[in-house]
Scaffold this motif. Structure first.
Motif, short mmCIF file in Angstrom:
data_model
loop_
_atom_site.label_atom_id
_atom_site.label_comp_id
_atom_site.label_asym_id
_atom_site.label_seq_id
_atom_site.Cartn_x
_atom_site.Cartn_y
_atom_site.Cartn_z
N GLU A 29 0.82 -1.22 0.00
CA GLU A 29 0.00 0.00 0.00
C GLU A 29 0.85 1.26 0.00
N ALA A 30 1.89 1.29 0.85
CA ALA A 30 2.71 2.50 0.98
C ALA A 30 3.41 2.83 -0.33
N ALA A 31 3.97 1.82 -0.98
CA ALA A 31 4.66 2.04 -2.26
C ALA A 31 3.68 2.48 -3.34
N GLU A 32 2.56 1.84 -3.38
CA GLU A 32 1.52 2.16 -4.35
C GLU A 32 1.06 3.61 -4.20
N THR B 119 1.47 6.93 -6.70
CA THR B 119 0.29 7.69 -7.11
C THR B 119 0.44 9.16 -6.75
N ASP B 120 0.94 9.44 -5.55
CA ASP B 120 1.11 10.83 -5.12
C ASP B 120 2.14 11.55 -5.99
N ILE C 96 -5.05 6.83 -11.44
CA ILE C 96 -4.37 5.80 -12.24
C ILE C 96 -5.17 4.51 -12.20
N PHE C 97 -5.45 3.94 -13.37
CA PHE C 97 -5.92 2.56 -13.44
C PHE C 97 -4.67 1.67 -13.49
N LEU C 98 -4.32 1.05 -12.37
CA LEU C 98 -3.23 0.09 -12.34
C LEU C 98 -3.84 -1.25 -12.75
N MET D 109 -6.14 6.81 -6.32
CA MET D 109 -6.32 8.25 -6.23
C MET D 109 -5.22 8.86 -5.37
N PRO D 110 -4.70 10.04 -5.74
CA PRO D 110 -3.68 10.70 -4.92
C PRO D 110 -4.16 10.92 -3.49
#
Length: 593
Positions: free
Chosen positions: A466-469, A473-474, A480-482, A511-512
């Motif tokens: 989650e943190a990396a994702e 995004t930020d 973004i559609f990953l 979402m950011p």
């Protein structure tokens, strides 16, 4: 032995110093042969010291304050290479500290005099207040006989100039110049009310508290230029009464919801916290958001259905299931309504639901809840690109409708810092292949924790944390559609990519500042492939007979998604945690109130 001799020498030296000081004092004054007090600037204390060798004062002033200036004082003197001695303080030091003592005593006298005066004034004031309250009990208000229309605060603009009757809670309270100003709240809005004359002198007026409920009648008039109040008007009361008085003192409302209280205490008081402007505004926007989604779904031609919450199958893995005994059989709280939505496609066409879902994840992150509102949709006869386009249209159209409504937009703007506001996403949303995301993370030095505890690069096959994702995004700064995740890290029902069977037609919408808010995929629609997926994942296919039958009795390419309402609200309203976006949030260890 040397240590004992040293201590003995020190004791003898101290005794001789005391005797010398005593003889010196005897020469100056016939009655000065009194027990001296001791000060030690290094180890002494003016607050806890007693003036003895074992417990000396720290300063000469401290000794004077404790015992007066007519005392003998010995100060500890330390010289390198010699034993410590206790020597009389110098005359200049005595003179200086006696002057300081005089100043201290004068200040103390002034403070005592001030306290006496304040106590006397306080007593007189309390007596006057008690007399005023006693007299106020004799004031009886009589309601005017003229009719008053009973309305809600949301109707006040259209009722200006008329006599009205309103019920509500005291949201704000101020007494000034013999008048009482009340901001009344009834859930539909806020209204400033003014009590004058006897209306503000009754016992109830003088003892009124926040969150008390009242009934009030009067006439509403627009405020002149330069004055402000909710909706630009106020009610001048001609009669009022208390319906239910809220407590004051330690139990006062503001004490229960103070931001200084511990988070757990505020969670216990959630039933009171939601009365605040921030929490109530979030819940009002939440209601508008759900209404907006339903309107968008109607425009897109989807039908709302209500699947069950008690189930005997899993969707997202057994480790996050809440299980319970259902009349002697094992059952679970639903993780997702997806499987049931798929069964509706042949008879009802494209469908959606707004339902609670439950995940037994022992997670305390700011984006996880054990119970959350899940908006899920399922659509038949579309491809993967069409699914992502539908999700994009759903979110953008719903957000646009909210911002187009002035009242809802004002609520949203009020939750953002001054000078900032929510910026709606621009279309089309960025689409990023999972493998490109792995490449981006490594190129931007966004690492993952390794099994040995050392951070390292991401590799294809990782379930991106989650943190990396969120960091990625930020940095990119837009939705973004990953998409196209590896089969091994996704659910059993997801359709594999044509020509690239190791990956799935799946997507997460990121979402950011929030991260994932939507997860979706195309579904396996070939029966043998679905049966093989059951075997691969070690799932008994028998309880899923009804789900498998959708492929047996006329299959179709289809896909769907789930959207977390609380996460979307956190993005829309600039909230730090999804817990703020739920009426009564549930997380690990929290199921009250």
């Amino acid at each position: 032995m040397a240590h004992l001799l040293a201590k003995t020498t020190e004791s003898v030296t101290a005794a001789l110093s005391q005797a010398t000081a005593a003889l010196s004092l005897d020469k100056e004054s016939p009655d000065a042969a009194v027990q001296p007090f001791y000060i030690d600037k290094t180890a002494g204390s003016d607050s806890t010291g007693a003036g003895t060798i074992a417990s000396p004062y720290q300063t000469l002033l401290g000794a004077y304050i404790a015992h007066g200036e007519n005392i003998s004082v010995l100060e500890k003197t330390t010289k390198e290479g010699e034993a410590d001695t206790w020597e009389p303080v110098s005359a200049s030091a005595e003179k200086k500290q006696k002057k300081a003592l005089a100043g201290h005593l004068q200040k103390q006298a002034r403070q005592e005099e001030l306290k006496k005066r304040q106590d006397a004034e306080g007593t007189a004031k309390r007596e006057a207040e008690l007399a005023k309250l006693e007299a106020a009990k004799g004031i009886v208000l009589v309601e005017p006989a003229s009719p008053a229309a009973r309305i809600k605060i949301r109707q006040t603009v259209e009722k200006r100039g008329e006599r009205v009757r309103i019920f509500g809670w005291v949201h704000r309270l101020r007494q000034q110049g013999g008048m009482t100003f009340i901001v009344l709240r009834d859930g539909t809005g806020y209204l400033q009310c003014v009590l004058t004359g006897n209306l503000s002198q009754t016992y109830d007026a003088l003892t009124l508290t926040l969150e008390s409920t009242i009934q009030i009648t009067g006439t509403i008039a627009a405020l002149p230029d330069g004055k402000t109040a909710p909706d630009g008007h106020e009610l001048t009361a001609d009669w009022w009464t208390v319906v239910g008085k809220a407590p004051g003192g330690e139990e006062a409302f503001l004490n229960q919801v103070s931001p200084e209280r511990a988070p757990d205490a505020l969670a216990d008081a959630r039933h009171l916290v939601i009365r605040g402007e921030t929490s109530s505004t979030i819940l009002k926007v939440r209601a508008a958001l759900l209404k907006g989604f339903r309107a968008t779904y109607e425009n897109l031609g989807l039908l709302e259905v209500t699947p069950p919450c008690m189930v005997q199958t899993q969707v997202e893995g057994g480790s996050t299931l809440f299980s319970f005994d259902y009349y002697g059989e094992p059952a679970y709280l639903t993780q997702s309504s997806q499987l049931y939505l798929e069964t509706c496609l042949p008879s009802l066409g494209d469908v959606f639901c707004i339902q609670e879902s439950f995940r037994a994840e022992k997670s305390h992150t700011r984006r996880h809840l054990s119970e959350y509102t899940h908006i899920e949709g399922e659509l038949a006869f579309l491809d993967f690109d069409g699914l992502m386009s539908h999700i994009e249209e759903l979110i953008c159209s719903t957000i646009d409708s909210l911002l187009a409504d002035p009242k809802t937009k004002a609520l949203i703007d009020s939750l953002w810092p001054k000078g900032e506001s929510f910026t709606p996403p621009s279309r089309p949303f960025m689409r990023m292949d999972y493998r490109d995301a792995i490449k981006y993370l490594n190129e931007h030095n966004i690492t993952r924790p390794g099994e040995d505890g050392v951070d390292g690069p991401h590799v294809v096959g990782d379930d991106i944390a989650e943190a990396a994702e969120r960091k990625m995004t930020d940095q990119i700064g837009k939705p973004i559609f990953l998409m196209k995740f590896p089969m091994e890290i996704k659910s059993f029902y997801m359709q594999r990519c044509e020509g690239d069977r190791a990956f799935t037609e799946s997507c997460d919408l990121l979402m950011p500042n929030v991260g994932e808010i939507v997860g979706g995929s195309m579904r396996i629609f070939d029966l043998p492939e679905l049966m093989a997926a059951y075997v691969r994942e070690g799932i008994d296919s028998k309880p899923y007979y009804w789900y498998s039958d959708q492929r047996k009795y006329g299959t179709s390419p289809h896909g769907g998604y789930g959207l977390g309402v609380e996460r979307l609200l956190a993005w829309l309203l600039n909230r730090h945690t999804v817990r703020e976006c739920s009426l009564y949030p549930r997380w690990t260890g929290r199921a009250t109130p």
